[in-house]
Design a protein around this motif. Structure first.
Motif, PDB file in Angstrom:
ATOM      1  N   MET A  93       0.801  -1.218   0.000  1.00 59.58           N
ATOM      2  CA  MET A  93       0.000   0.000   0.000  1.00 59.58           C
ATOM      3  C   MET A  93       0.842   1.280   0.000  1.00 59.58           C
ATOM      4  O   MET A  93       0.465   2.253  -0.657  1.00 59.58           O
ATOM      5  N   PRO A  94       1.964   1.331   0.719  1.00 57.66           N
ATOM      6  CA  PRO A  94       2.766   2.566   0.671  1.00 57.66           C
ATOM      7  C   PRO A  94       3.201   2.961  -0.739  1.00 57.66           C
ATOM      8  O   PRO A  94       3.226   4.148  -1.072  1.00 57.66           O
ATOM      9  N   LYS A  95       3.504   1.985  -1.575  1.00 57.78           N
ATOM     10  CA  LYS A  95       3.890   2.296  -2.958  1.00 57.78           C
ATOM     11  C   LYS A  95       2.728   2.948  -3.699  1.00 57.78           C
ATOM     12  O   LYS A  95       2.911   3.909  -4.451  1.00 57.78           O
ATOM     13  N   LEU A  96       1.531   2.432  -3.487  1.00 58.75           N
ATOM     14  CA  LEU A  96       0.345   2.981  -4.130  1.00 58.75           C
ATOM     15  C   LEU A  96       0.064   4.390  -3.613  1.00 58.75           C
ATOM     16  O   LEU A  96      -0.269   5.294  -4.389  1.00 58.75           O
ATOM     17  N   GLY A  97       0.233   4.596  -2.312  1.00 57.85           N
ATOM     18  CA  GLY A  97       0.038   5.924  -1.728  1.00 57.85           C
ATOM     19  C   GLY A  97       1.017   6.936  -2.282  1.00 57.85           C
ATOM     20  O   GLY A  97       0.646   8.066  -2.629  1.00 57.85           O
ATOM     21  N   ALA A  98       2.271   6.552  -2.377  1.00 59.73           N
ATOM     22  CA  ALA A  98       3.296   7.453  -2.924  1.00 59.73           C
ATOM     23  C   ALA A  98       3.011   7.771  -4.394  1.00 59.73           C
ATOM     24  O   ALA A  98       3.192   8.914  -4.838  1.00 59.73           O
ATOM     25  N   LEU A  99       2.549   6.784  -5.135  1.00 58.75           N
ATOM     26  CA  LEU A  99       2.213   6.988  -6.542  1.00 58.75           C
ATOM     27  C   LEU A  99       1.092   8.024  -6.677  1.00 58.75           C
ATOM     28  O   LEU A  99       1.201   8.981  -7.444  1.00 58.75           O
ATOM     29  N   GLY A 100       0.033   7.842  -5.921  1.00 59.13           N
ATOM     30  CA  GLY A 100      -1.102   8.773  -5.968  1.00 59.13           C
ATOM     31  C   GLY A 100      -0.724  10.170  -5.511  1.00 59.13           C
ATOM     32  O   GLY A 100      -1.154  11.165  -6.095  1.00 59.13           O
ATOM     33  N   THR A 101       0.103  10.254  -4.480  1.00 60.88           N
ATOM     34  CA  THR A 101       0.554  11.556  -3.985  1.00 60.88           C
ATOM     35  C   THR A 101       1.299  12.309  -5.084  1.00 60.88           C
ATOM     36  O   THR A 101       1.039  13.485  -5.337  1.00 60.88           O
ATOM     37  N   GLY A 102       2.204  11.632  -5.746  1.00 61.44           N
ATOM     38  CA  GLY A 102       2.955  12.256  -6.833  1.00 61.44           C
ATOM     39  C   GLY A 102       2.059  12.713  -7.968  1.00 61.44           C
ATOM     40  O   GLY A 102       2.279  13.788  -8.554  1.00 61.44           O
ATOM     41  N   MET A 103       1.036  11.921  -8.269  1.00 55.57           N
ATOM     42  CA  MET A 103       0.114  12.289  -9.344  1.00 55.57           C
ATOM     43  C   MET A 103      -0.641  13.575  -9.011  1.00 55.57           C
ATOM     44  O   MET A 103      -0.802  14.456  -9.866  1.00 55.57           O
ATOM     45  N   ILE A 104      -1.101  13.683  -7.770  1.00 53.34           N
ATOM     46  CA  ILE A 104      -1.835  14.883  -7.355  1.00 53.34           C
ATOM     47  C   ILE A 104      -0.896  16.087  -7.324  1.00 53.34           C
ATOM     48  O   ILE A 104      -1.247  17.173  -7.795  1.00 53.34           O
ATOM     49  N   GLN A 105       0.299  15.908  -6.797  1.00 49.20           N
ATOM     50  CA  GLN A 105       1.261  17.009  -6.768  1.00 49.20           C
ATOM     51  C   GLN A 105       1.609  17.475  -8.182  1.00 49.20           C
ATOM     52  O   GLN A 105       1.719  18.678  -8.426  1.00 49.20           O
ATOM     53  N   ASP A 106       1.762  16.548  -9.099  1.00 49.26           N
ATOM     54  CA  ASP A 106       2.044  16.908 -10.489  1.00 49.26           C
ATOM     55  C   ASP A 106       0.882  17.701 -11.095  1.00 49.26           C
ATOM     56  O   ASP A 106       1.096  18.650 -11.852  1.00 49.26           O
ATOM     57  N   GLN A 107      -0.340  17.310 -10.758  1.00 56.24           N
ATOM     58  CA  GLN A 107      -1.497  18.026 -11.299  1.00 56.24           C
ATOM     59  C   GLN A 107      -1.582  19.432 -10.717  1.00 56.24           C
ATOM     60  O   GLN A 107      -1.912  20.382 -11.428  1.00 56.24           O
ATOM     61  N   ILE A 108      -1.279  19.592  -9.449  1.00 63.33           N
ATOM     62  CA  ILE A 108      -1.271  20.931  -8.848  1.00 63.33           C
ATOM     63  C   ILE A 108      -0.260  21.808  -9.583  1.00 63.33           C
ATOM     64  O   ILE A 108      -0.517  22.975  -9.876  1.00 63.33           O
ATOM     65  N   ALA A 109       0.885  21.248  -9.922  1.00 60.23           N
ATOM     66  CA  ALA A 109       1.942  22.005 -10.599  1.00 60.23           C
ATOM     67  C   ALA A 109       1.641  22.235 -12.081  1.00 60.23           C
ATOM     68  O   ALA A 109       2.318  23.034 -12.732  1.00 60.23           O
ATOM     69  N   ALA A 110       0.620  21.584 -12.621  1.00 61.81           N
ATOM     70  CA  ALA A 110       0.336  21.630 -14.060  1.00 61.81           C
ATOM     71  C   ALA A 110      -0.456  22.854 -14.512  1.00 61.81           C
ATOM     72  O   ALA A 110      -0.841  22.939 -15.667  1.00 61.81           O
ATOM     73  N   ASN A 111      -0.705  23.787 -13.603  1.00 62.76           N
ATOM     74  CA  ASN A 111      -1.433  25.008 -13.949  1.00 62.76           C
ATOM     75  C   ASN A 111      -2.847  24.672 -14.437  1.00 62.76           C
ATOM     76  O   ASN A 111      -3.260  25.046 -15.537  1.00 62.76           O
ATOM     77  N   THR A 112      -3.582  23.969 -13.599  1.00 69.01           N
ATOM     78  CA  THR A 112      -4.939  23.508 -13.896  1.00 69.01           C
ATOM     79  C   THR A 112      -5.853  24.680 -14.246  1.00 69.01           C
ATOM     80  O   THR A 112      -5.925  25.650 -13.500  1.00 69.01           O
ATOM     81  N   PRO A 113      -6.566  24.616 -15.377  1.00 68.36           N
ATOM     82  CA  PRO A 113      -7.480  25.695 -15.751  1.00 68.36           C
ATOM     83  C   PRO A 113      -8.718  25.721 -14.839  1.00 68.36           C
ATOM     84  O   PRO A 113      -8.972  24.725 -14.167  1.00 68.36           O
ATOM     85  N   PRO A 114      -9.463  26.785 -14.851  1.00 66.78           N
ATOM     86  CA  PRO A 114      -9.313  28.001 -15.636  1.00 66.78           C
ATOM     87  C   PRO A 114      -8.202  28.885 -15.087  1.00 66.78           C
ATOM     88  O   PRO A 114      -7.777  28.726 -13.942  1.00 66.78           O
ATOM     89  N   PRO A 115      -7.750  29.819 -15.915  1.00 63.55           N
ATOM     90  CA  PRO A 115      -6.661  30.692 -15.462  1.00 63.55           C
ATOM     91  C   PRO A 115      -7.092  31.587 -14.298  1.00 63.55           C
ATOM     92  O   PRO A 115      -8.288  31.811 -14.092  1.00 63.55           O
TER      93      PRO A 115
END
Length: 146
Positions: A93-115
């Protein structure tokens, strides 16, 4: 994997049964008690939007949807590890948690629209959505659901 003898099959099934005991879920995002209430509030306002002018930027939903194939592959690998090797799900489970955390952090950094609105850009000095100080992004975490 071939199990020729009855004893080997029984042992293997017992190993699988033991491997599926315990927690079977991991919470990713801002689990209760893992982030400050102010950060959780900011995440909720940004994810769902508010009636006071903050538009919805559903970064968690987007992250999970965009990466659904990778999540399924990780779940498949966990299942295979449990069935083929008897690896307990709880230890994976920790591997899955770390994977999901990284995905959410990447999306936050992706400049999610709308501007951002021009007034927001002036106030924080940046056009980046969802990121002001970086505290919300740094607060994304996970925990195994017990």
């Amino acid at each position: 994997m071939t199990l020729h003898r009855r004893g080997n099959l029984a042992n293997h099934l017992a190993k699988i049964e033991k491997g599926v005991q315990g927690p079977k879920a991991v919470k990713v995002g801002f689990p209760k008690g893992k982030a400050g209430a102010d950060v959780v509030s900011i995440a909720v306002w940004n994810h769902f939007g508010t009636s006071r002018g903050i538009p919805a930027r559903p970064f968690i939903t987007i992250a999970m949807f965009k990466n659904r194939r990778q999540i399924r592959a990780a779940l498949r690998k966990i299942a295979e590890g449990t069935v083929q090797k008897g690896t307990p799900i709880a230890t994976q489970m920790p591997k899955l948690g770390a994977l999901g955390t990284g995905m959410i952090q990447d999306q936050i950094a992706a400049n999610t629209p709308p501007p951002n609105a021009p007034s927001t850009i002036r106030q924080k000095g940046s056009s980046r959505t969802l990121i002001d100080t970086g505290r919300m992004r740094q607060s994304v975490t996970w925990e195994v659901d017990k």
